[in-house]
Design a protein around this motif. Structure first.
Motif, mmCIF file in Angstrom:
data_model
loop_
_atom_site.group_PDB
_atom_site.id
_atom_site.type_symbol
_atom_site.label_atom_id
_atom_site.label_comp_id
_atom_site.label_asym_id
_atom_site.label_seq_id
_atom_site.Cartn_x
_atom_site.Cartn_y
_atom_site.Cartn_z
ATOM 1 N N PRO A 68 5.388 2.585 0.042
ATOM 2 C CA PRO A 68 6.752 2.051 -0.040
ATOM 3 C C PRO A 68 7.294 1.624 1.329
ATOM 4 O O PRO A 68 7.180 2.367 2.301
ATOM 5 N N GLU B 272 7.387 -7.833 0.096
ATOM 6 C CA GLU B 272 6.700 -6.621 -0.359
ATOM 7 C C GLU B 272 6.049 -6.865 -1.707
ATOM 8 O O GLU B 272 6.632 -7.474 -2.600
ATOM 9 N N ARG B 273 4.837 -6.333 -1.850
ATOM 10 C CA ARG B 273 4.080 -6.480 -3.105
ATOM 11 C C ARG B 273 3.494 -5.123 -3.479
ATOM 12 O O ARG B 273 3.496 -4.190 -2.675
ATOM 13 N N LYS C 279 1.818 11.172 -10.566
ATOM 14 C CA LYS C 279 0.515 11.695 -10.125
ATOM 15 C C LYS C 279 0.767 12.390 -8.799
ATOM 16 O O LYS C 279 1.657 11.991 -8.045
ATOM 17 N N SER D 96 0.819 -1.229 0.000
ATOM 18 C CA SER D 96 0.000 0.000 0.000
ATOM 19 C C SER D 96 0.843 1.266 0.000
ATOM 20 O O SER D 96 0.332 2.340 -0.303
ATOM 21 N N ASP E 169 2.341 5.355 -11.586
ATOM 22 C CA ASP E 169 3.570 5.149 -10.814
ATOM 23 C C ASP E 169 4.743 5.095 -11.784
ATOM 24 O O ASP E 169 4.620 4.578 -12.896
ATOM 25 N N ASN F 232 -4.398 6.939 0.839
ATOM 26 C CA ASN F 232 -4.051 7.853 -0.250
ATOM 27 C C ASN F 232 -4.746 9.191 -0.056
ATOM 28 O O ASN F 232 -5.932 9.242 0.245
ATOM 29 N N GLY G 201 0.234 -3.033 -5.536
ATOM 30 C CA GLY G 201 -1.065 -3.098 -6.185
ATOM 31 C C GLY G 201 -1.744 -1.753 -6.192
ATOM 32 O O GLY G 201 -1.163 -0.746 -5.798
ATOM 33 N N MET G 202 -2.976 -1.757 -6.651
ATOM 34 C CA MET G 202 -3.783 -0.542 -6.706
ATOM 35 C C MET G 202 -5.246 -0.919 -6.545
ATOM 36 O O MET G 202 -5.627 -2.047 -6.831
ATOM 37 N N THR G 203 -6.045 0.074 -6.211
ATOM 38 C CA THR G 203 -7.481 -0.150 -6.123
ATOM 39 C C THR G 203 -8.020 -0.665 -7.461
ATOM 40 O O THR G 203 -8.878 -1.554 -7.496
HETATM 41 P P1 AMP Z 1 -4.701 3.035 -4.078
HETATM 42 O O1 AMP Z 1 -5.143 4.322 -4.662
HETATM 43 O O2 AMP Z 1 -5.129 2.855 -2.672
HETATM 44 O O3 AMP Z 1 -5.078 1.974 -4.981
HETATM 45 O O4 AMP Z 1 -3.120 3.084 -3.997
HETATM 46 C C1 AMP Z 1 -2.332 2.612 -5.025
HETATM 47 C C2 AMP Z 1 -1.000 3.242 -4.957
HETATM 48 O O5 AMP Z 1 -0.313 2.869 -3.772
HETATM 49 C C3 AMP Z 1 -0.102 2.775 -6.091
HETATM 50 O O6 AMP Z 1 -0.383 3.428 -7.293
HETATM 51 C C4 AMP Z 1 1.265 3.084 -5.521
HETATM 52 O O7 AMP Z 1 1.579 4.451 -5.728
HETATM 53 C C5 AMP Z 1 1.065 2.823 -4.038
HETATM 54 N N1 AMP Z 1 1.603 1.512 -3.608
HETATM 55 C C6 AMP Z 1 0.953 0.360 -3.351
HETATM 56 N N2 AMP Z 1 1.816 -0.603 -2.958
HETATM 57 C C7 AMP Z 1 3.041 -0.038 -2.969
HETATM 58 C C8 AMP Z 1 4.345 -0.485 -2.660
HETATM 59 N N3 AMP Z 1 4.582 -1.715 -2.235
HETATM 60 N N4 AMP Z 1 5.353 0.386 -2.820
HETATM 61 C C9 AMP Z 1 5.144 1.640 -3.234
HETATM 62 N N5 AMP Z 1 3.935 2.126 -3.517
HETATM 63 C C10 AMP Z 1 2.899 1.307 -3.387
#
Ligand code: AMP
Ligand code: MCA
Length: 505
Positions: free
Chosen positions: A279, A298-299, A399, A277, A382, A408, A301-303
């Motif tokens: 870094p 560590e992984r 962004k 979620s 990203d 976020n 993802g995004m919504t």
């Molecule tokens: P969300 O809007 O809640 O979907 O957040 C997605 C964003 O969280 C991604 O576009 C990344 O910028 C960030 N994110 C998710 N996991 C990581 C991670 N392991 N490392 C860095 N950024 C992350």
């Protein structure tokens, strides 16, 4: 006919008397009791008159009943729309109106505030409180404990999750049954989840991480969860001995590392720690291994996509990287100017494609077209590069986004509120490093000529309209904002200037 999401995650546990949820008070909820509760709720939803495809917006505290509402929506073919419990009425009004929700489920405390919005929409309202009481469960009690699962296809919508945009307007990401189910099955394989796993679950269940990554993966594997209402250090330490795995945002890990009770002995039995979620600093990764002997996985993802990449379970978990594309998911790095693929090693925009990628933004075809290419690749916003071994490094964002404690925050949304305040000419909101939340919000305001803005009154206005986690931790007054020759505000200069504002003394 069938309902892939319900059948694949929930229905397959019918009749199982093994625990699914281990609660804070030491009690447990079995799979079969959970499914019976979900079926009772599904009967209520049907009686209310909801039809497949209708949206159910829920702003409710984490509880077994809240999770059962998600299962009930899956079983009824309804679209589940969970909302952060920190959102204000202003924020909720937008989500409810924009989604055209047919039912709003909220805490009893918000009922009066939300009633006008609900009436205006002609929607229904039910309450569900943190202790499981409320009109929804009152009605459910007299309902049958079985429900005929509604037929749905893999491409039908299962959930809407709102994600903010750089313009300040949130977008409803439409996730299908296939998006959710395929990702859960992929993660079970990638992270070797089994029916013996017990996941320490302290995340909120209104976002992808806690609801889909943690819960769906556990359900798909047939495991169980220690289901804590929120992250509490003492509870985490106390319940860790019962767990085999944990998932968390980086703040969970830095907080655990700040507690001497958390050590090699107390984690020796653990199988896996997953972070995402936001870094995870390479130094946290290293410190964690030194303290516990475990390497955090560590992984990324995004919504809009669920999980895209992951460090390997068996191979090297490389600190400071988000690992390799998950099976069935393609990742490429493109030139942000023209979308062409860049050679290996170069920095560009991360794009992803696979069964995990959402269907688009609800009623926003232009935004969908701008971010989701016709060939199926989603432009994440990203910035990253792929190293010689295929590991993906996220190096920045294309962004304007702040991630605080895994939440976020889109600066534009806060700037719009600041700009409206008396005496404020303009504003800029930036993220600066924070020892607990990773990043936090700094607001900079420029006064109108001759005026002195009342910072307390400004913060009062912010509190009235925005969720607590979005509030600037500090407001600074500057005569002018740094701009480049094109007149664009140079946020990087502000970030550099105030980089140490929250550094530990
Ligand atoms: P969300 O809007 O809640 O979907 O957040 C997605 C964003 O969280 C991604 O576009 C990344 O910028 C960030 N994110 C998710 N996991 C990581 C991670 N392991 N490392 C860095 N950024 C992350
Ligand atoms: C709480 N506060 C926050 C945050 N959380 N402020 C900024 N950022 C936050 N994340 C406020 C509280 O309201 C409180 O305000 C003050 O900060 C301090 O609260 P504290 O007790 O320290 O916080 P907490 O209640 O312990 O919560 C911190 C937390 C929580 C445990 C880190 O925020 C959390 O559970 N975060 C996880 C978020 C998450 O699930 N993200 C996944 C999104 P006051 O002082 O006024 O009372 S899904 C996603 O991003 C993608 C898809 C992915 O890859 O997973």
């Amino acid at each position: 006919m069938a309902n892939p999401l319900y059948d694949g995650l929930f229905g397959r546990h019918a009749g199982k008397s093994t625990p699914f949820l281990h609660l804070l008070d030491g009690s447990t909820v079995t799979h079969q009791d959970f499914l019976a509760l979900a079926a009772r709720i599904a009967n209520v939803l049907q009686q209310i008159g909801l039809k497949a495809g209708d949206r159910v917006a829920a702003q409710i505290e984490k509880s077994p009943e809240a999770l059962a509402l998600y299962a009930a929506c899956a079983q009824s073919g309804l679209v589940f729309l969970p909302l952060n419990t920190a959102y204000t009425v202003d924020e909720l009004t937008y989500f409810i109106e924009n989604s055209g929700a047919a039912l709003i489920v909220c805490d009893g405390r918000s009922e009066t505030d939300l009633a006008p919005v609900v009436d205006k929409l002609g929607a229904k309202l039910e309450t569900l409180n943190a202790d499981g009481s409320g009109s929804l469960t009152d009605k459910a009690r007299s309902m049958p404990s079985t429900f005929a699962t509604v037929d749905r296809g893999a491409d039908d919508l299962a959930a809407f999750l709102y994600t903010s945009g750089t313009t300040g307007r949130s977008k409803g990401a439409m996730l299908t049954q296939q998006n959710l189910l395929s990702n859960a099955l992929t993660l079970v394989q990638a992270w070797r989840f089994t029916g013996d796993d017990v996941l320490l679950h302290a995340l909120p269940i209104f976002h992808t991480h806690g609801l889909f990554v943690a819960t769906n993966t556990t359900l798909a594997a047939g495991g169980s969860m220690i289901f804590l209402p929120k992250f509490d250090l003492d509870e985490m330490v106390a319940r860790m001995p019962e767990a085999t795995t944990m998932m968390g945002v980086p703040t969970f890990y830095t907080r655990l590392l700040g507690d001497p009770r958390f050590d090699r002995a107390s984690t020796a039995h653990m199988r896996l720690f997953v972070s995402g979620s936001a870094p995870l600093l390479a130094e946290t990764h290293i410190q964690f291994e030194e303290r516990t002997g475990h390497r955090i996985l560590e992984r990324y993802g995004m919504t809009e996509t669920n999980m895209n990449t992951s460090n390997p379970y068996d191979g090297e978990r490389r600190a400071g990287t988000v690992g390799l594309p998950l099976p069935g998911i393609e990742v490429k790095i493109t030139d942000p100017n023209d979308g062409s693929e860049l050679p290996q090693g170069e920095i560009g925009e991360i794009e992803v494609r696979g069964p995990n990628v959402f269907k688009g933004y609800w009623q926003m075809p232009e935004k969908t077209a701008a971010e989701l290419r016709e060939n199926g690749f989603f432009i994440t916003g990203d910035l990253g590069r792929i190293d010689e071994d295929g590991y993906i490094h996220i190096v920045g964002r294309n962004k304007d986004l702040i991630i605080s404690g895994g939440y976020n925050i889109y600066p534009k949304e806060i700037e719009l509120v600041l700009d409206e305040q008396p005496g404020v000419l303009e504003s800029a909101v930036v993220g600066v490093p924070h020892p607990d939340f990773g990043e936090t919000v700094l607001g900079v305001v420029v006064p109108e000529p001759g005026s002195t803005p009342d910072l307390d009154a400004i913060m009062e206005a912010v509190r009235a309209s925005l969720a607590r986690f979005k509030h600037p931790r500090e407001l600074i007054v500057l005569d002018e904002l740094p701009r480049n020759t094109m007149g664009k505000v140079q946020k990087n200069i502000l970030r550099d200037q105030y980089n140490d504002l929250f550094a530990p003394a």
